[in-house]
Motif scaffolding. Structure first.
Motif, PDB file in Angstrom:
ATOM      1  N   THR A 199       0.763  -1.242  -0.041  1.00  0.00           N
ATOM      2  CA  THR A 199       0.060   0.098   0.061  1.00  0.00           C
ATOM      3  C   THR A 199       1.003   1.342  -0.141  1.00  0.00           C
ATOM      4  OG1 THR A 199      -1.734  -1.247   1.267  1.00  0.00           O
ATOM      5  CG2 THR A 199      -1.632   1.279   1.351  1.00  0.00           C
ATOM      6  N   LEU A 200       0.476   1.765  -0.869  1.00  0.00           N
ATOM      7  CA  LEU A 200       1.554   3.035  -1.054  1.00  0.00           C
ATOM      8  C   LEU A 200       0.590   4.468  -0.569  1.00  0.00           C
ATOM      9  CD1 LEU A 200       3.117   2.945  -4.739  1.00  0.00           C
ATOM     10  CD2 LEU A 200       4.383   2.607  -2.624  1.00  0.00           C
ATOM     11  N   LEU A 201       1.740   5.335   0.217  1.00  0.00           N
ATOM     12  CA  LEU A 201       0.919   6.444   0.806  1.00  0.00           C
ATOM     13  C   LEU A 201       1.154   7.311  -0.189  1.00  0.00           C
ATOM     14  CD1 LEU A 201      -0.198   8.076   3.428  1.00  0.00           C
ATOM     15  CD2 LEU A 201       2.137   8.314   4.189  1.00  0.00           C
ATOM     16  N   VAL A 202      -0.007   8.352  -0.571  1.00  0.00           N
ATOM     17  CA  VAL A 202       0.275   8.875  -1.864  1.00  0.00           C
ATOM     18  C   VAL A 202      -0.347  10.364  -1.799  1.00  0.00           C
ATOM     19  CG1 VAL A 202      -0.539   7.104  -3.640  1.00  0.00           C
ATOM     20  CG2 VAL A 202      -2.341   8.323  -2.553  1.00  0.00           C
ATOM     21  N   ASP A 203      -0.159  10.821  -0.383  1.00  0.00           N
ATOM     22  CA  ASP A 203      -0.514  12.365  -0.177  1.00  0.00           C
ATOM     23  C   ASP A 203       0.699  13.010   0.485  1.00  0.00           C
ATOM     24  OD1 ASP A 203      -0.535  11.466   2.144  1.00  0.00           O
ATOM     25  OD2 ASP A 203      -2.303  12.368   2.938  1.00  0.00           O
ATOM     26  N   THR A 204       1.727  12.742   0.189  1.00  0.00           N
ATOM     27  CA  THR A 204       3.037  13.476   0.730  1.00  0.00           C
ATOM     28  C   THR A 204       3.314  14.620   0.032  1.00  0.00           C
ATOM     29  OG1 THR A 204       4.114  11.497   1.393  1.00  0.00           O
ATOM     30  CG2 THR A 204       5.436  13.446   1.421  1.00  0.00           C
ATOM     31  N   TYR A 205       2.889  14.846  -1.353  1.00  0.00           N
ATOM     32  CA  TYR A 205       3.159  15.939  -2.199  1.00  0.00           C
ATOM     33  C   TYR A 205       1.801  16.076  -2.831  1.00  0.00           C
ATOM     34  CZ  TYR A 205       7.900  15.247  -1.177  1.00  0.00           C
ATOM     35  OH  TYR A 205       9.159  14.490  -0.544  1.00  0.00           O
ATOM     36  N   ASP A 206       1.616  15.637  -4.284  1.00  0.00           N
ATOM     37  CA  ASP A 206       0.477  15.964  -5.264  1.00  0.00           C
ATOM     38  C   ASP A 206      -0.214  14.390  -5.254  1.00  0.00           C
ATOM     39  OD1 ASP A 206      -1.079  17.533  -7.063  1.00  0.00           O
ATOM     40  OD2 ASP A 206      -0.784  15.931  -7.913  1.00  0.00           O
ATOM     41  N   VAL A 207      -1.180  14.389  -4.665  1.00  0.00           N
ATOM     42  CA  VAL A 207      -2.006  13.096  -4.844  1.00  0.00           C
ATOM     43  C   VAL A 207      -2.092  12.501  -6.155  1.00  0.00           C
ATOM     44  CG1 VAL A 207      -4.215  11.680  -4.286  1.00  0.00           C
ATOM     45  CG2 VAL A 207      -3.136  13.280  -2.726  1.00  0.00           C
ATOM     46  N   GLU A 208      -2.511  13.085  -7.230  1.00  0.00           N
ATOM     47  CA  GLU A 208      -2.623  12.759  -8.397  1.00  0.00           C
ATOM     48  C   GLU A 208      -1.229  12.319  -9.085  1.00  0.00           C
ATOM     49  OE1 GLU A 208      -5.017  14.876 -11.634  1.00  0.00           O
ATOM     50  OE2 GLU A 208      -6.166  15.413  -9.931  1.00  0.00           O
ATOM     51  N   ASP A 209      -0.295  13.326  -8.975  1.00  0.00           N
ATOM     52  CA  ASP A 209       1.088  12.636  -9.521  1.00  0.00           C
ATOM     53  C   ASP A 209       1.425  11.444  -8.856  1.00  0.00           C
ATOM     54  OD1 ASP A 209       1.079  15.050 -10.861  1.00  0.00           O
ATOM     55  OD2 ASP A 209       2.462  16.198  -9.602  1.00  0.00           O
ATOM     56  N   ALA A 210       1.298  11.378  -7.562  1.00  0.00           N
ATOM     57  CA  ALA A 210       1.805  10.009  -6.744  1.00  0.00           C
ATOM     58  C   ALA A 210       1.093   8.736  -7.263  1.00  0.00           C
ATOM     59  CB  ALA A 210       1.354  10.248  -5.091  1.00  0.00           C
ATOM     60  N   VAL A 211      -0.208   8.785  -7.674  1.00  0.00           N
ATOM     61  CA  VAL A 211      -0.930   7.824  -7.804  1.00  0.00           C
ATOM     62  C   VAL A 211      -0.380   7.508  -9.451  1.00  0.00           C
ATOM     63  CG1 VAL A 211      -3.237   6.993  -8.650  1.00  0.00           C
ATOM     64  CG2 VAL A 211      -3.228   8.314  -6.660  1.00  0.00           C
ATOM     65  N   ARG A 212      -0.345   8.230 -10.324  1.00  0.00           N
ATOM     66  CA  ARG A 212       0.394   7.738 -11.489  1.00  0.00           C
ATOM     67  C   ARG A 212       1.688   7.375 -11.356  1.00  0.00           C
ATOM     68  NH1 ARG A 212      -0.573  12.627 -13.604  1.00  0.00           N
ATOM     69  NH2 ARG A 212       1.532  13.314 -13.209  1.00  0.00           N
TER      70      ARG A 212
ATOM     71  N   LEU B 102      -7.179   5.931 -11.063  1.00  0.00           N
ATOM     72  CA  LEU B 102      -6.523   4.372 -11.192  1.00  0.00           C
ATOM     73  C   LEU B 102      -7.271   3.596 -12.182  1.00  0.00           C
ATOM     74  CD1 LEU B 102      -6.583   3.550  -7.376  1.00  0.00           C
ATOM     75  CD2 LEU B 102      -4.413   3.518  -8.649  1.00  0.00           C
ATOM     76  N   ASP B 103      -8.484   3.536 -12.287  1.00  0.00           N
ATOM     77  CA  ASP B 103      -9.111   2.787 -13.564  1.00  0.00           C
ATOM     78  C   ASP B 103      -8.718   3.378 -14.802  1.00  0.00           C
ATOM     79  OD1 ASP B 103     -10.556   1.589 -11.548  1.00  0.00           O
ATOM     80  OD2 ASP B 103     -12.649   2.752 -11.805  1.00  0.00           O
TER      81      ASP B 103
ATOM     82  N   ALA C 171      -5.452   0.386 -13.547  1.00  0.00           N
ATOM     83  CA  ALA C 171      -5.242  -0.282 -12.003  1.00  0.00           C
ATOM     84  C   ALA C 171      -6.645  -0.516 -11.289  1.00  0.00           C
ATOM     85  CB  ALA C 171      -4.228   0.488 -11.291  1.00  0.00           C
ATOM     86  N   THR C 172      -7.536  -1.289 -12.127  1.00  0.00           N
ATOM     87  CA  THR C 172      -8.856  -1.354 -11.720  1.00  0.00           C
ATOM     88  C   THR C 172      -9.010  -2.116 -10.129  1.00  0.00           C
ATOM     89  OG1 THR C 172      -9.357  -3.163 -13.066  1.00  0.00           O
ATOM     90  CG2 THR C 172      -9.968  -1.014 -13.903  1.00  0.00           C
ATOM     91  N   LYS C 173      -7.917  -2.833  -9.877  1.00  0.00           N
ATOM     92  CA  LYS C 173      -7.936  -3.756  -8.811  1.00  0.00           C
ATOM     93  C   LYS C 173      -7.316  -3.093  -7.772  1.00  0.00           C
ATOM     94  CE  LYS C 173     -10.421  -7.587 -10.776  1.00  0.00           C
ATOM     95  NZ  LYS C 173      -9.383  -8.553 -11.275  1.00  0.00           N
ATOM     96  N   THR C 174      -6.595  -2.034  -7.650  1.00  0.00           N
ATOM     97  CA  THR C 174      -5.840  -1.356  -6.667  1.00  0.00           C
ATOM     98  C   THR C 174      -6.860  -0.648  -5.882  1.00  0.00           C
ATOM     99  OG1 THR C 174      -4.174  -0.815  -8.084  1.00  0.00           O
ATOM    100  CG2 THR C 174      -4.336   0.497  -6.471  1.00  0.00           C
ATOM    101  N   ARG C 175      -6.727  -1.110  -4.471  1.00  0.00           N
ATOM    102  CA  ARG C 175      -7.695  -0.748  -3.533  1.00  0.00           C
ATOM    103  C   ARG C 175      -7.374   0.690  -2.959  1.00  0.00           C
ATOM    104  NH1 ARG C 175      -6.295  -3.636   0.468  1.00  0.00           N
ATOM    105  NH2 ARG C 175      -4.758  -4.456  -0.776  1.00  0.00           N
TER     106      ARG C 175
ATOM    107  N   LEU D 213     -11.655  13.026  -2.817  1.00  0.00           N
ATOM    108  CA  LEU D 213     -10.231  12.536  -3.099  1.00  0.00           C
ATOM    109  C   LEU D 213     -10.450  11.065  -3.675  1.00  0.00           C
ATOM    110  CD1 LEU D 213      -7.683  13.597  -0.797  1.00  0.00           C
ATOM    111  CD2 LEU D 213      -7.667  13.812  -3.255  1.00  0.00           C
ATOM    112  N   ALA D 214     -11.101  10.320  -2.900  1.00  0.00           N
ATOM    113  CA  ALA D 214     -11.341   8.839  -3.307  1.00  0.00           C
ATOM    114  C   ALA D 214     -11.973   8.745  -4.781  1.00  0.00           C
ATOM    115  CB  ALA D 214     -12.180   8.153  -2.157  1.00  0.00           C
ATOM    116  N   MET D 215     -12.784   9.567  -4.972  1.00  0.00           N
ATOM    117  CA  MET D 215     -13.647   9.430  -6.332  1.00  0.00           C
ATOM    118  C   MET D 215     -12.707   9.682  -7.307  1.00  0.00           C
ATOM    119  SD  MET D 215     -17.432  10.547  -5.993  1.00  0.00           S
ATOM    120  CE  MET D 215     -17.576  11.493  -4.985  1.00  0.00           C
TER     121      MET D 215
END
Lengths: 434, 434
Positions: B228-241, B272-273, B277-281, B264-266
């Motif tokens: 599980t990666l923590l994605v909000d240290t800087y920019d969430v969208e960049d981190a997810v990509r 992700l989709d 990464a459709t299975k990434t929780r 944010l979750a939406m």
């Protein structure tokens, strides 16, 4: 029989899973040994509180010394981390430095309560345990300090053990003592920390006997006339008369545990005085908090027994302390400040120093946090960070009474508005200087 | 080094001073050995709660077995009680019977959670410890149950260790597991109770590295793409990509720890989709409680990490349980009901029995408390008291998963209104029958 004693031969498992998997990943990427500075602080005080009280320092030092991964722990961790990490954990000894606010001192938003300097790996694994100890103990001490302030010269007795986890109870008794409580009901706190204990008796003791007179006779004959009789099992006035008949006018105290305590205390005081028991004290208990204690200031009460509201932090059972990486070595071996960027959880990068600025009368004016360099003392000021651990060796241990004395002094230094029980802002502002 | 391990070779000092002085006085008056019945119960549920959850039963049984006064304890108690009492304490072994609600079951006002039958002395000394365990563990389980109910099929992860006393943290993880949490961050709970552990990573791990990509690569390469990666240290969208780039579309999960979690979750789900990464929780954390969990029901969230609000009982950190003498032997050896008369703290004398009355569909209707004699089962009903200790021997120990399963069943039995998160009355009334 299950070994209850297996619990705490080591404190190293009192920690979060992710601390160890982070160590594993950092060992893998070669960053585990970067010099790092972690800081423990609160972004804010509990809602409406005007100051906080630091507690848990001595407990943290004890816990740090037994933070070792023994064979049994390592066996269990086989399912959590890889062999390289297990090897590192087996050899773990904290070798860094810790600075911190001294126990009993006041703190404010962003006060750097603890500064841990070491490698990333050796410092990060302490996160959960340090936070547990400080978040709990300081919450209790912060509530306790308001109670002892409201009680003035009258003693407060900690009797909340039954309303919190059995080990939290021991730590609560200790934290309350730091913040001015006179004694506790908790026997383990007496054994482990030397906190004085006190006790009265329960309704069950009265109900065990055929009548109240039998119960009072049993207690007085066994514990002496200086004992405290619980007088509200049946009729308070009758019980007070009976108590003085049996113990004599030298009866130590009576305890009221229900009803309108202010009104009852006045009636009982008059009755005791009329009976000649002018020195018999009145101790009240029953869901007291700092507000109830303050409301009883004008009542003839000689001591407060505080339970639930003390051990639950009087509405704020935890302090919200966090433990953040604020600086670390870069590729070239230089230290650099770091901080996350998330909008709603601000952290400020850089190694911190702290000074409490005082006016010429010795009244605190500002909590000044130096970022990277220490603020300069103007002559009246007080440096707040003391050395707790040097090169892995504990150097900051002190008797509990030193923390207790410090608390009295630190609270007396704060502006007068600290005495307001109502919700408000911190009594001094926090400022940062670079 | 101070012996952290001295703490719990015995649980006998995790008790109040007055329990032992009462024993002394009762030994003196000859009443110590009167047969007695003590009852542990709550006069009310925490404000607005509709049901409570019993937890701590297994821990109580463990603690009871190590409730022994060893030489070191006795040496310290020399200043507390007299020699006759020390002798009695040295020989102390609980020899009575304990009945109680099974772990994981629901409870209501006046439910007799524990019935202790023995001599006065042997039963009264257990008061503080039993209350500590039940008050803490049941408070956590009661909050946890509302959270798992609000979360529905989505897993809740307990991660509050850092916000409570380090030993309360272990008990909290256990209690949360009883009430349906899927896992905990606490490693000691894994070792001591077999609770599954889980973990992600902290902001410090990202900040340790030269950039987010280095941090993600380090984590994925060490812990696998299922991490599980923590994605909000800087920019969430960049981190997810970046996370999907590095881990691939098999990335296990991302964690959001700040901001408007629903919005944010939406966004993150869509991103992700779009990335395949459709299975990434998506796991969310950040001061969640049962209300915040319920509010996220429509958001594409796959798991909730709950910390502070779980370990502080979501506003109710203690249950208010009391331990009262309800019956005892009289001079003629007959058992008689006893109760104090104080107006504002009502107790009801007499040995209690308890039955949960069900309608023909198996829905709970009434918590029926029999005073002196057991209520009669109408065929649909469920007896609530189980035998835990017989003649001093523990007979009621069970695997933690049994408590966990019982909780699911007990909650499902309650009327539908149990699902209302708003404040209200207990979902079934308590009635007494004699």
């Amino acid at each position: 029989m299950r070994p209850y004693a297996d619990r705490v031969t080591s404190t190293a498992l009192l920690t979060d899973h992710y601390e160890l998997t982070m160590v594993q990943a950092a060992l893998g990427s070669g960053t585990a040994h970067r010099r790092s500075v972690f800081e423990l602080f609160a972004r804010r005080l509990p809602e409406g509180r005007r100051y906080g009280v630091v507690a848990g320092v001595g407990r943290m030092l004890d816990a740090l010394e037994t933070f070792r991964f023994d064979q049994e722990a390592l066996a269990m961790l086989g399912g959590v981390v890889n062999d390289e990490t297990l090897e590192w954990l087996a050899a773990y000894r904290f070798s860094g430095d810790v600075w911190g606010y001294a126990e009993g001192d006041a703190y404010f938003p962003h006060s750097p309560l603890v500064i841990v300097e070491g490698t990333f790996a050796e410092a990060v694994v302490l996160e959960t345990l340090l936070l547990s100890i400080y978040n709990h103990d300081s919450a209790i001490a912060s509530a306790a300090s308001r109670m002892t302030m409201a009680a003035g010269e009258r003693p407060c007795i900690e009797m909340g053990s039954r309303r919190t986890h059995e080990e939290a109870a021991v730590a609560s008794a200790r934290a309350a003592y730091v913040a001015g409580f006179a004694s506790t009901s908790n026997l383990m706190a007496r054994r482990r920390y030397g906190v004085p204990t006190a006790g009265t008796s329960a309704h069950s003791f009265t109900l065990l006997h055929d009548d109240e007179a039998d119960a009072f006779r049993a207690q007085v004959s066994s514990l002496g006339s200086g004992t405290t009789l619980l007088v509200d099992t049946y009729d308070v006035e009758d019980a007070v008369r009976l108590g003085v008949e049996i113990a004599g006018t030298g009866l130590g105290a009576v305890r009221l545990d229900s009803g309108d305590l202010g009104v009852l205390a006045m009636r009982v005081r008059k009755e005791l005085d009329d009976l000649g028991a002018t020195k018999t004290r009145i101790v009240v208990t029953s869901d007291l908090d700092e507000y109830a204690i303050a409301a009883l200031a004008a009542a003839p009460v000689d001591g407060y027994g505080v339970g639930t509201q003390l051990v639950t932090g009087s509405g704020s059972p935890t302090c919200g302390f966090v433990y953040k990486l604020v600086a670390r070595e870069d590729e070239d071996g230089r230290m650099m400040a770091v901080a996350k960027k998330s909008v709603d959880k601000i952290s400020i990068g850089g190694r911190k120093y702290a000074l409490r600025r005082m006016d010429e009368h010795g009244v605190a004016e500002i909590e000044e946090i130096g970022i990277g360099t220490p603020p300069v003392d103007d002559g009246n000021d007080r440096e707040l960070l003391v050395e707790l651990v040097r090169d892995g060796e504990v150097v900051g241990r002190e008797p509990l009474d030193a923390a207790r004395a410090r608390h009295v002094a630190a609270r007396a230094e704060l502006p007068w508005s600290v005495q307001q029980m109502s919700k408000g802002e911190p009594v001094i502002p926090t400022t940062f200087v670079e």
